[in-house]
Design an enzyme around this catalytic site. Structure first.
Site, PDB file in Angstrom:
ATOM      1  N   ASP A   1       0.831  -1.192   0.030  1.00 39.81           N
ATOM      2  CA  ASP A   1      -0.003  -0.214  -0.098  1.00 39.81           C
ATOM      3  C   ASP A   1       0.997   1.428  -0.003  1.00 39.81           C
ATOM      4  O   ASP A   1       1.867   1.153   0.772  1.00 39.81           O
ATOM      5  CB  ASP A   1      -0.924   0.020   1.284  1.00 39.81           C
ATOM      6  CG  ASP A   1      -1.748   1.101   1.307  1.00 39.81           C
ATOM      7  OD1 ASP A   1      -2.750   1.344   0.429  1.00 39.81           O
ATOM      8  OD2 ASP A   1      -1.589   2.035   2.498  1.00 39.81           O
TER       9      ASP A   1
ATOM     10  N   GLU B   1       0.954  -0.735  -5.185  1.00 47.44           N
ATOM     11  CA  GLU B   1       0.024   0.518  -5.500  1.00 47.44           C
ATOM     12  C   GLU B   1       0.950   1.888  -5.686  1.00 47.44           C
ATOM     13  O   GLU B   1       1.250   2.396  -4.464  1.00 47.44           O
ATOM     14  CB  GLU B   1      -0.876   0.503  -4.431  1.00 47.44           C
ATOM     15  CG  GLU B   1      -1.906   1.604  -4.732  1.00 47.44           C
ATOM     16  CD  GLU B   1      -2.372   2.456  -3.286  1.00 47.44           C
ATOM     17  OE1 GLU B   1      -3.532   2.990  -3.626  1.00 47.44           O
ATOM     18  OE2 GLU B   1      -1.983   2.190  -2.263  1.00 47.44           O
TER      19      GLU B   1
END
Length: 736
Positions: free
Chosen positions: A419, A472
């Site tokens: 993330d 990401e």
């Protein structure tokens, strides 16, 4: 014992502890309790010393119960010492008694250390790859006794103690041993059962008692709102996934079909009373659903322990502990095993970028900025009000790298989706001029974060072949999914945020205006093969007022459904792996919320059930046609057929793979039914219509080509098929 002011305490008898040292033990300020408590040589004899609050008498015994001597009570608070009939230092226990009864205490200070010099060496070097077996709380048998070994890194602390119900949360009872070379404190505590809540009581270098801290390496935690760590057995799963893991270890994932179902475990479904499902209940429902839908992987939003439900798990306080919301850690292991038995992979969202500032967490862990930067320009994230890991500390890097290895080894996860990578890579991320600290070269690149990501990826791919890492990363940072040896970050895949942004923007426009924004749909092919891309329609697109995917589509209800069906067909035919957030496969109208289940009742309606069938069939087509997946990440698997028909908002391309049948993908993004539309095809003959998003079974109008089209070579040398284009629809045609 108290001493009148101005007078020195009376000297202790030979072999007995001086009163100031006893006072230090009783106040929890002794610098090294292991030097005085337990069994120690006193000339040619041995003496035992213990602190047993509440005891009036104490008898020392061997672990087998042989009496060694009655100890003298030196202080009414419970300090005892005296000679014992031993010939060497060894573990012992005490039989304590008061008016309320009798109990037995095994002396933790009579045991030697558990960590060894090789642990110290690799920890100092930052290369220890099994910290998850050494740090935290682990059940062991040590010198003839069963118990838990505790170890925690707090190099700047004056004292660290383990506290829990087993010692009435009294920090004086189990003060840990400091390993000076590494800053790690450890202690073996006999008799602590599995499932016991515990924390660390830490006194900082100034003598200030800090808020109780959860164990950074805890493998189990209490259910929120409680925040203690819990002792846990080692995972004892009978794994039945050898074939699954061997498959992914032996193949190139870039050439495999990968279709990911992104799931928030707490809100996919709920019980009738609104409670969350356990891992076993999720296994009974979610796994068969994904098999039926044709997804290859389930990707969970973070499942590491986190205190605040609306963070969705992205603000974790227990990286090593599966959240207690869904039951014990063994339940998650059973879930993964169940997925693997039917060929479904499990990917976890993983958050090494930042951590919350809850007082029981990592922030100011030992009274200093240990895991984070002290300078808020480096150590505080303005977007999320969280602390940023200090990637320049090898201990922090080891903590995070070991966590990635832990999930792969202990729970057999198939991948980690990392993330907020962009926030890690840029020192000025979400910061104005003057609010960030440049790197050593004056730039905004976080070189320490780069090295961390490269190290993490190198370790994962080196130790666990077949495990994927996915970034990401929302910027144009180069070579995110390129090998480290080629100057890349080393990820296996990267989310294609540009595809998601551009295409959703296009689909939100009325069809009459789309011809002016044709490039939104074609621009992505300029960089589609610069990385190994995953096309993400993720949770981020259906929250915070953005609305669901169906709500984003232009037009009335019929057009919204037709637009979304055409879009899904477009995406499943587009190069790149697929990811779809839960609920969007049946076009949930409501925006997603973490505090309720999905609107499964919508499947009673034909349009929603039709959308679900379409996604199922898209997955099946994608998986069964190598042309659609085997060259997802390579330019030779794609060829434009029609890229510039702005007026009609039509797109067509060819997907191909060596030795496999060609597949043509044709999309009409206007609500106009187009007959006699010519498309060029590379081969004359019959082309089967293998998928039509306008089919009645999906809720469409049923327009199409009767199952096939024919391409003919014309006088000008071109091979053309004259086809019918349904309104707002995507066709897939396979060379027959």
């Amino acid at each position: 014992m108290t001493v009148p002011p101005g007078k020195d305490p009376a000297p202790a008898p030979p072999g007995m502890l001086p009163a100031p040292e006893i006072a230090a033990i009783l106040s929890g300020t002794h610098s090294n309790p292991f030097a005085v408590l337990g069994v120690h040589a006193a000339g040619k004899t041995y003496v035992a010393r213990c602190f047993v609050p509440g005891a009036e008498t104490v008898i020392a015994e061997t672990l087998s119960g042989k009496e060694l001597g009655t100890l003298e009570r030196r202080d009414e608070a419970g300090f005892f010492e005296g000679p014992v009939a031993l010939r060497k230092e060894q573990p012992i226990r005490y039989r304590a008694r008061n008016d309320g009864g009798e109990w037995t205490v095994i002396d933790p200070y009579s045991f030697g250390p558990v960590l060894g010099p090789m642990d110290d060496y690799y920890i100092r070097e930052g290369s220890h790859l099994r910290l998850f077996d050494k740090m935290g709380a682990h059940p062991i048998r040590h010198d003839g006794a069963e118990g838990f070994h505790f170890a925690v890194w707090a190099p700047n602390a004056r004292r660290v103690s383990v506290v829990g119900s087993f010692n009435d949360w009294d920090g004086r009872r189990h003060v840990m041993r400091l390993r000076v070379d590494t800053g790690i404190w450890e202690i073996f505590i006999p008799g602590v059962p599995v499932g016991t809540p515990y924390k660390y009581e830490i006194v900082d270098s100034n003598g200030t008692l800090l808020p109780l801290k959860a164990d950074p390496f805890a493998r189990r935690s209490e259910l929120r709102p409680d925040t203690a760590s819990m002792t846990a057995d080692e995972i004892a799963q009978n794994w039945e996934d050898e074939a699954h893991r061997r498959h992914w270890a032996e193949i190139d994932p870039r050439r495999q079909p990968i279709s990911i179902y992104e799931v928030h475990a707490a809100s996919w479904q709920r019980r009738d009373n609104g409670d969350m499902l356990t891992w076993d209940e999720l296994a009974e429902r979610l796994i068969p659903y994904c098999v039926d839908m044709g997804f290859t992987h389930i990707e969970f939003l973070p499942i590491s322990e986190y205190p605040y439900d609306p963070s969705w798990g992205y603000q974790t306080t227990g990286l090593y502990a599966p959240t207690a919301r869904f039951g014990e850690p063994e339940g998650f292991a059973r879930f993964v095993n169940g997925c693997h038995k039917v060929g479904i992979g499990v990917i976890l969202d993983w958050v090494p970028a930042h951590f919350p500032t809850d007082e029981h967490g990592l922030r100011w862990f030992d009274g200093t900025a240990l895991y984070e930067h002290a300078d808020p320009r480096q150590g505080f994230h303005p977007d999320w009000n969280t602390a940023i890991y200090n990637f320049g500390r090898q201990e922090v890097v080891a903590f995070l790298v070991n966590n990635a290895l832990y999930w792969a080894e202990k729970f057999h996860v198939d991948g980690l989706r990392v993330d907020a990578v962009a926030s890690m890579l840029y020192l000025d991320y979400s910061r104005k001029h003057g609010e960030w600290v440049p790197n050593e070269y004056g730039g905004n690149e976080n070189l320490e974060a780069v090295r961390f990501l490269q190290t993490m990826n190198t370790r994962i791919y080196g130790i666990h072949q077949g495990v994927l890492t996915i970034a990401e990363e929302s910027t144009s940072w180069p070579k995110v999914s390129h090998p480290v040896h080629a100057g890349g970050l080393g990820f296996g895949f990267k989310w294609n945020m540009g595809f998601m942004h551009d295409t959703l923007q296009y689909l939100s426009r009325e069809p009459v205006h789309r011809k002016f924004h044709h490039n939104d749909m074609t621009f992505g092919l300029l960089y589609a093969f610069s990385e190994n891309f995953v096309l993400p329609l993720s949770h981020d697109e259906v929250v915070h007022g953005k609305g669901s995917l169906i709500a984003k589509m232009a037009g009335d209800d019929w057009q919204k459904f037709a637009n979304l069906r055409a879009y899904y067909g477009f995406m499943w035919g587009y190069p790149g792996k697929k990811l779809l957030f839960m609920g969007q496969e049946f076009a949930q109208w409501r925006e997603w919320s973490e505090d309720r289940g999905l609107d499964w009742n919508l499947l009673e309606y034909n349009l929603h059930e039709g959308m679900r069938r379409l996604v199922r069939d898209l997955n099946g087509t994608y998986r069964s046609k190598p042309a659609l997946h085997a060259r997802d990440c390579e330019g030779d698997g794609f060829e434009w057929l029609i890229a510039d028909d702005r007026e009609n908002s039509v797109f067509a391309w060819l997907r191909k793979a060596p030795g496999e049948k060609l597949v043509a993908v044709v999309t009409n993004f206007t609500p106009v039914y187009r007959e006699h539309y010519d498309i060029p095809l590379p081969v004359a003959g019959r082309w089967k219509e293998v998928l039509n998003t306008d089919a009645e079974i999906y809720g469409g109008s049923g327009k199409g080509n009767g199952g096939a089209v024919h391409a003919e070579k014309r006088a000008n040398g071109e091979t053309i098929a004259t086809i019918t284009l349904p309104p707002l629809a995507t066709l897939m045609l396979e060379q027959d």
